[in-house]
Design a protein around this motif. Structure first.
Motif, short mmCIF file in Angstrom:
data_model
loop_
_atom_site.label_atom_id
_atom_site.label_comp_id
_atom_site.label_asym_id
_atom_site.label_seq_id
_atom_site.Cartn_x
_atom_site.Cartn_y
_atom_site.Cartn_z
N GLN A 42 -4.65 5.59 3.41
CA GLN A 42 -3.90 6.57 2.66
C GLN A 42 -4.17 7.78 2.33
N PHE A 81 -5.81 19.56 -3.00
CA PHE A 81 -5.30 19.49 -1.66
C PHE A 81 -4.65 20.60 -1.08
N THR A 111 -2.14 10.82 4.19
CA THR A 111 -1.36 11.87 3.36
C THR A 111 -1.96 13.05 3.17
N ILE A 112 -3.34 13.14 3.41
CA ILE A 112 -4.30 14.21 3.13
C ILE A 112 -4.94 14.94 4.47
N MET A 165 -12.82 13.17 -0.48
CA MET A 165 -13.42 12.66 -1.65
C MET A 165 -12.51 12.68 -2.83
N ALA A 166 -11.85 13.94 -2.93
CA ALA A 166 -10.67 14.09 -4.01
C ALA A 166 -9.75 12.96 -3.92
N ALA A 167 -9.13 12.91 -2.63
CA ALA A 167 -8.15 11.56 -2.45
C ALA A 167 -8.68 10.24 -3.09
N ARG A 168 -9.83 9.92 -2.41
CA ARG A 168 -10.67 8.57 -2.96
C ARG A 168 -10.86 8.49 -4.07
N SER A 169 -11.14 9.58 -4.87
CA SER A 169 -11.77 9.53 -6.35
C SER A 169 -10.14 9.30 -7.31
N MET A 170 -9.08 9.65 -6.70
CA MET A 170 -7.70 9.18 -7.39
C MET A 170 -7.39 7.97 -7.17
N GLY A 171 -7.99 7.07 -6.22
CA GLY A 171 -7.53 5.88 -5.95
C GLY A 171 -6.84 5.53 -4.78
N MET A 172 -7.09 6.67 -4.08
CA MET A 172 -6.07 6.36 -2.44
C MET A 172 -7.12 5.73 -1.82
N SER A 173 -6.56 4.81 -0.69
CA SER A 173 -7.45 4.02 0.24
C SER A 173 -7.83 4.93 1.27
N PHE A 203 -14.00 18.04 -10.06
CA PHE A 203 -15.29 18.51 -9.17
C PHE A 203 -15.45 19.88 -9.49
N ARG A 234 -10.82 3.39 -9.62
CA ARG A 234 -10.82 4.62 -9.53
C ARG A 234 -9.71 5.39 -9.89
N ALA A 235 -8.44 4.65 -9.82
CA ALA A 235 -7.42 5.37 -10.43
C ALA A 235 -7.36 5.61 -11.73
N VAL A 245 -0.34 6.37 -5.27
CA VAL A 245 -1.29 5.45 -5.71
C VAL A 245 -0.81 4.62 -6.86
N HIS A 265 -2.98 21.81 1.54
CA HIS A 265 -1.65 21.88 2.14
C HIS A 265 -0.58 21.62 0.94
N ASN A 278 -10.34 0.86 -5.48
CA ASN A 278 -9.11 1.88 -5.59
C ASN A 278 -8.63 1.83 -6.96
#
Lengths: 216, 249
Positions: free
Chosen positions: A118, B91, A122-123, A107-115, B85, B78-79, B107, B93, B75
């Motif tokens: 992606q 992340f 990456t995550i 969710m965090a990855a998508r919320s910053m605009g990653m597809s 949250f 959203r950016a 992005v 890692h 996308n």
């Protein structure tokens, strides 16, 4: 002679693990993210190739194509048969690992605009591979020894050589097989040691429980 | 034209209708605080805005571009909307610096060294430039949340959505996060904040929205909402929440 033949086992081992890793990752990703159709297909793949005995797969991959006039070298046939089999097992290791990653990461990855792709690359994958290592070393220990099965399709690997020794000098048979046993003990041990080391290297600071790695 | 406009948002989970027609408008530079009892769809509403949870009905525009349009580049949109949250979702890692820079690199396609510099700048802003090598699990909850705010800021969003950013924190760690948020609001960042922190609402909110049972019951500026709410439920809730949480700040 045995040691030289062992090189073939090692080559086969790397080839099948690599094939299994690539295919297994794809199958696991499809099973988790592929939607209903691809997901079912991936799950089916994992079921089928975990259900067929390794020897039968070897025969099928080696003799099957020759029915159609295509002759595959034993090494390729063995890599395919054992690699695909291993990919089915590996896929379930990865699937478990992927599903163990909290949903919030995606969710965090998508919320910053990653597809989605992606985010997966990456995550999700870097975390999932770390989580897979313990299970993966188990799979490694098991396939190291499976490489000897390839002797049924005529691959000149170590067990076949032991067999040849026995045929020529029966009195050396025990010695030859003992040597094979020692060779595989060393292979499995050193492989697991390396994986344990890798697991330690890749451990995310502060995140995982200490003492969780094997060979500590 | 308002920066964010949500119109008649509906969302249903199975039998339960969580959102029953919520409409809001947010001006550039404005801080809007959404309050209300738990289970009233506040978080779902935030997720409907950036389409993490696509609404069943209703439309959302960001700066005139329709986010709910089936053909929009979600996308990219959203950016332009940061999301913070409740449970941080850093992340795990990646170290602090990489958490903040990864969005810039992946992005926005910014070069690594430049992304690093930008990330450093945002980490300074939240007071964590001395923790760049630490991994999330090595940070306190308050520090993690500040990193996640820096991660949102680095993308230079048009607005930031905060989903109960202090609810998962130990009481003594709430202050440091609120402090950062108050600074942001005063710097003119557009913010939509779901929170129970009335101190924060009083200090910086331009508008307070009270939601209950999937609808907006009442909205207005803080003075009006705190001193003379029109709707009896608003007053009741505000009294209870102030009693329960007190007022940090």
């Amino acid at each position: 002679m045995l040691l030289r033949a062992t090189l073939i086992n090692i080559e086969l081992l790397f080839a099948l693990l690599l094939l299994g890793l690539l295919l297994g990752t794809v199958v696991a990703l499809l099973q988790v993210y592929g939607g209903r159709f691809a997901g079912t297909l991936a799950a089916g793949y994992a079921w089928v190739f975990r259900s067929i005995p390794a020897l039968v797969l070897l025969f099928l991959f080696y003799f099957g194509p020759s029915e159609f006039g295509v002759n595959i070298p034993p090494f390729i046939a063995a890599t395919l048969a054992l690699g695909i089999r291993s990919s089915a097992y590996q896929s379930q290791i990865f699937r478990g690992a992927i599903q163990a990653i909290p949903q919030g990461q995606m969710m965090a990855a998508r919320s910053m605009g990653m597809s989605r792709l992606q985010a997966i690359i990456t995550i999700i994958i870097p975390q999932a591979l770390r989580l897979s290592l313990a299970g993966w070393s188990n799979e490694f220990s098991s396939v190291v020894k499976d490489t000897t099965l390839a002797y049924v399709v005529g691959l000149n690997e170590v067990l076949r050589h032991a067999r040849i020794i026995m045929d020529r000098h029966y009195e050396l048979a025990m010695l030859a097989y003992l040597a094979v046993a020692v060779i595989f003990f060393v292979l499995t041990y050193s492989g697991n040691r390396s994986l344990g080391w890798l697991e330690g290297r890749l451990r995310i600071p502060g995140l995982e429980m200490k003492g969780g790695t094997q060979n500590k | 034209m308002s920066l964010l406009k949500a119109e008649n948002i509906h969302k249903r989970y199975g039998k339960e209708e969580v959102l029953r027609g919520v409409s809001l408008e947010l001006e550039r530079g404005e801080t809007m605080v959404v309050i209300g009892p738990s289970g009233t769809g506040k978080s779902t509403f935030l997720r409907c805005i950036n389409q993490l949870t696509p609404p069943d009905k209703g439309r959302v525009w960001l700066d005139g571009v329709e986010v709910t349009h089936p053909k929009c580049n979600i996308n990219r949109l959203r950016a332009q909307m940061g999301f913070v949250f409740q449970d941080f979702n850093l992340f795990s890692h990646l170290n602090t610096l990489r958490n903040v820079s990864i969005g810039l690199i992946k992005v926005k396609g910014i070069r690594k060294e430049d992304a690093r510099k930008l990330a450093m700048k945002e980490l300074e802003r939240v007071g964590l430039d001395d923790k760049i090598d630490a991994y999330p699990a090595q940070l306190s909850g308050g520090q993690q949340q500040r990193v996640s705010i820096a991660r949102a800021l680095a993308m230079e969003p048009k607005l930031i959505l905060f989903d109960e950013p202090t609810s998962a924190l130990d009481p003594e760690l709430i202050g440091e996060v609120l402090e950062v948020m108050i600074k942001l609001a005063k710097d003119g960042m557009t913010m939509l904040v779901v929170t129970h922190e009335m101190g924060f609402a009083r200090a910086v909110a331009d508008e307070i929205v009270f939601m209950e049972h999937g609808v907006v019951v009442e909205q207005g500026n803080p003075q009006q909402m705190f001193s003379a709410p029109e709707h009896p439920r608003t007053g009741e809730f505000l009294n209870k929440i102030t009693e329960l949480y007190g007022e940090t700040e």
